[in-house]
Design a protein around this motif. Structure first.
Motif, mmCIF file in Angstrom:
data_model
loop_
_atom_site.group_PDB
_atom_site.id
_atom_site.type_symbol
_atom_site.label_atom_id
_atom_site.label_comp_id
_atom_site.label_asym_id
_atom_site.label_seq_id
_atom_site.Cartn_x
_atom_site.Cartn_y
_atom_site.Cartn_z
ATOM 1 N N MET A 1 0.817 -1.195 0.000
ATOM 2 C CA MET A 1 0.000 0.000 0.000
ATOM 3 C C MET A 1 0.859 1.256 0.000
ATOM 4 O O MET A 1 0.477 2.244 -0.609
ATOM 5 N N GLU A 2 1.980 1.206 0.704
ATOM 6 C CA GLU A 2 2.838 2.392 0.776
ATOM 7 C C GLU A 2 3.381 2.766 -0.600
ATOM 8 O O GLU A 2 3.557 3.951 -0.899
ATOM 9 N N ARG B 1 0.539 4.529 -2.456
ATOM 10 C CA ARG B 1 0.272 5.835 -1.846
ATOM 11 C C ARG B 1 1.406 6.812 -2.106
ATOM 12 O O ARG B 1 1.200 8.018 -2.123
ATOM 13 N N GLU C 1 -6.436 2.408 3.923
ATOM 14 C CA GLU C 1 -5.905 3.037 5.139
ATOM 15 C C GLU C 1 -7.000 3.727 5.942
ATOM 16 O O GLU C 1 -6.984 3.715 7.171
ATOM 17 N N ARG D 1 -8.814 0.917 7.702
ATOM 18 C CA ARG D 1 -7.976 0.377 8.769
ATOM 19 C C ARG D 1 -8.013 1.278 9.993
ATOM 20 O O ARG D 1 -8.210 0.825 11.117
#
Length: 184
Positions: A1-2, A5, A69, A72
């Motif tokens: 995910m990072e 993003r 995110e 989460r």
């Protein structure tokens, strides 16, 4: 995910459109090859993605990381005591999530989720750099043929404004609906 993003949406659009999708098509076409005694031949049919689908996939990948995110953080915001109490009552994992965690998390999730959806609508204008016929691309084509740039881009801006304001009002109405149900 990072990774998703951290990469700008425009770069991800170019990467999916000109690197990822062609490689997926090559992989798919390669798997269609069938063995013959003399060697390999390809089936006559090949698959390809249009630029519109490439743009949709890129935007979906990019914003799914942000939205994941948000979910989460909203789920983690629900206190442990709530889920432990539900567990003590004998609720299954699914029922604890559906009846306890998700309703409380949704109240926290809605504002940032609305922000991400509005940002995605605005970032969809970036697909015009791929030549995809969206509102911005149509405005660019029209204004270049009529030389009415001021009028055309005012209409384009107004259309995006209507889309984003409508979504914002819809999310605000849903938030107030959830608040009303809290008090009942």
């Amino acid at each position: 995910m990072e990774i998703f993003r951290g990469v700008p949406v425009l770069v991800l659009l170019f990467y999916i459109a000109f690197v990822g999708a062609p490689e997926m098509v090559n992989l798919y076409n390669w798997t269609l090859q069938i063995p013959i005694e003399a060697g390999w031949i390809e089936k006559a049919r090949t698959r390809d993605f249009t630029l519109l689908w490439r743009a949709i996939i890129a935007l979906a990948i990019s914003y799914s990381a942000f939205i994941a995110e948000v979910f989460r953080a909203g789920i983690q915001e629900v206190s442990k005591g709530q889920t432990e109490a539900a567990k003590a009552l004998g609720l299954s994992n699914w029922h604890r999530f559906r009846l306890i965690t998700l309703p409380q998390a949704m109240r926290k999730i809605l504002p940032p989720l609305g922000n991400d959806l509005v940002a995605m609508i605005k970032d969809s204008a970036l697909v015009s750099v791929l030549g995809v016929q969206d509102i911005t691309q149509l405005g660019k084509v029209f204004s270049s043929s009529t030389f009415q740039f001021f009028e055309t881009y005012n209409v384009v801006a107004f259309m995006y404004l209507v889309l984003t304001l409508s979504l914002s009002l819809l999310i605000r109405a849903f938030e107030s609906h959830l608040r009303r149900n809290d008090h009942n």
